[in-house]
Design a protein around this motif. Structure first.
Motif, short mmCIF file in Angstrom:
data_model
loop_
_atom_site.label_atom_id
_atom_site.label_comp_id
_atom_site.label_asym_id
_atom_site.label_seq_id
_atom_site.Cartn_x
_atom_site.Cartn_y
_atom_site.Cartn_z
N UNK A 1 0.86 -1.42 -0.01
CA UNK A 1 -0.04 0.00 -0.13
C UNK A 1 0.78 1.31 -0.18
N UNK A 2 2.27 1.32 0.49
CA UNK A 2 2.81 2.35 0.57
C UNK A 2 3.18 3.13 -0.46
N UNK A 3 3.27 2.62 -1.73
CA UNK A 3 3.61 3.62 -2.77
C UNK A 3 2.48 3.84 -3.60
N UNK A 4 1.22 3.71 -2.86
CA UNK A 4 -0.20 4.10 -3.70
C UNK A 4 -0.22 5.82 -3.37
N UNK B 1 5.85 -1.86 8.53
CA UNK B 1 6.13 -2.10 10.13
C UNK B 1 7.00 -0.93 10.54
N UNK B 2 7.96 -0.49 9.64
CA UNK B 2 8.82 0.31 9.96
C UNK B 2 8.15 1.97 10.27
N UNK B 3 7.25 2.06 9.18
CA UNK B 3 6.28 3.33 9.61
C UNK B 3 5.61 3.32 10.50
N UNK B 4 5.02 2.02 10.82
CA UNK B 4 4.11 2.02 12.12
C UNK B 4 5.04 2.19 13.35
N UNK B 5 6.24 1.62 13.39
CA UNK B 5 7.01 1.70 14.53
C UNK B 5 7.31 3.43 14.71
N UNK B 6 7.80 3.89 13.97
CA UNK B 6 8.06 5.38 13.75
C UNK B 6 6.80 6.21 14.40
N UNK B 7 5.58 6.03 13.78
CA UNK B 7 4.39 6.64 14.15
C UNK B 7 3.87 6.11 15.72
N UNK B 8 4.38 4.94 16.09
CA UNK B 8 4.16 4.45 17.78
C UNK B 8 5.16 5.36 18.18
N UNK B 9 6.25 5.64 18.11
CA UNK B 9 7.15 6.32 18.70
C UNK B 9 6.91 7.83 18.88
N UNK B 10 6.57 8.27 17.64
CA UNK B 10 6.21 9.83 17.94
C UNK B 10 4.85 10.25 18.49
N UNK B 11 4.06 9.24 18.62
CA UNK B 11 2.79 9.30 19.27
C UNK B 11 3.22 9.05 20.82
N UNK B 12 3.88 8.33 21.23
CA UNK B 12 4.59 8.25 22.59
C UNK B 12 5.14 9.18 23.16
N UNK B 13 6.07 9.89 22.30
CA UNK B 13 6.88 10.96 22.59
C UNK B 13 6.09 12.38 22.57
N UNK B 14 5.45 12.67 21.75
CA UNK B 14 4.63 13.69 21.69
C UNK B 14 3.45 13.72 22.96
N UNK B 15 2.75 12.47 23.38
CA UNK B 15 2.01 12.60 24.32
C UNK B 15 2.58 12.62 25.67
N UNK B 16 3.97 12.20 25.83
CA UNK B 16 4.56 12.43 26.94
C UNK B 16 5.01 13.75 27.12
N UNK B 17 5.51 14.58 26.01
CA UNK B 17 5.64 15.92 26.11
C UNK B 17 4.53 16.46 26.66
N UNK B 18 3.28 16.10 26.12
CA UNK B 18 1.99 17.10 26.49
C UNK B 18 1.87 16.61 27.88
#
Length: 152
Positions: free
Chosen positions: A31-34, A87-104
């Motif tokens: 799906x990624x190149x769509x 999987x790598x994109x999901x891992x990045x989004x998981x990390x970014x969500x955790x980091x931003x939530x922790x920052x908030x």
């Protein structure tokens, strides 16, 4: 017991981000190149962009001590580069969500009215938060439409 401003903003972040997380597990490598149009960014690019901007926001606006490699911003913005696997994109989004939530969640009540300056100008932190929430929701909508209707 009444919620603090920080607790309310954390809940807003959690709820708003469901516009992305509710369907993210449906994304496969193929799906990624769509894209919706030959000149549009790919699904993979949009998802990577969301993660990179969330991490940059956590770092530059909220002051988290993070290392961020941004490939979808600045001189590389819009270029058709490799985005990694689903999987790598999901891992990045998981990390970014955790980091931003922790920052908030780390903000004190008084922090929300403090002025922050970034590429969008100078705003109270609470208004800057609105920018990242809408940025994520905006691109999540584009990405979901691309997942549903895009082609390679």
């Amino acid at each position: 017991m009444a919620q603090s401003t920080t607790e309310r903003y954390s809940a807003l972040f959690d709820q708003g981000r469901t516009r992305l997380t509710e369907w993210l597990d449906d994304v496969a490598d193929e799906d990624l190149p769509h894209r919706l149009h030959p000149d549009a960014n790919t699904l993979g690019w949009m998802l990577r962009h969301i993660g990179e901007v969330e991490l940059l926001f956590a770092k530059n606006v909220f002051g988290r001590d993070l290392t961020v490699k941004a490939t979808t911003i600045g001189p590389n913005a819009g270029k058709r580069q490799e985005v990694g696997s689903a999987e790598e994109v999901r891992a990045l989004l998981d990390r970014s969500g955790r980091e931003l939530r922790a920052a908030i969640a780390a903000q004190d009540e008084a922090d929300w009215t403090r002025e922050v300056t970034a590429d969008f100008g100078t705003l109270p932190l609470q208004e800057a938060l609105a920018r990242i929430l809408t940025h994520t929701a905006y691109h999540a909508g584009q990405a979901h439409l691309t997942l549903k209707y895009g082609d390679a």
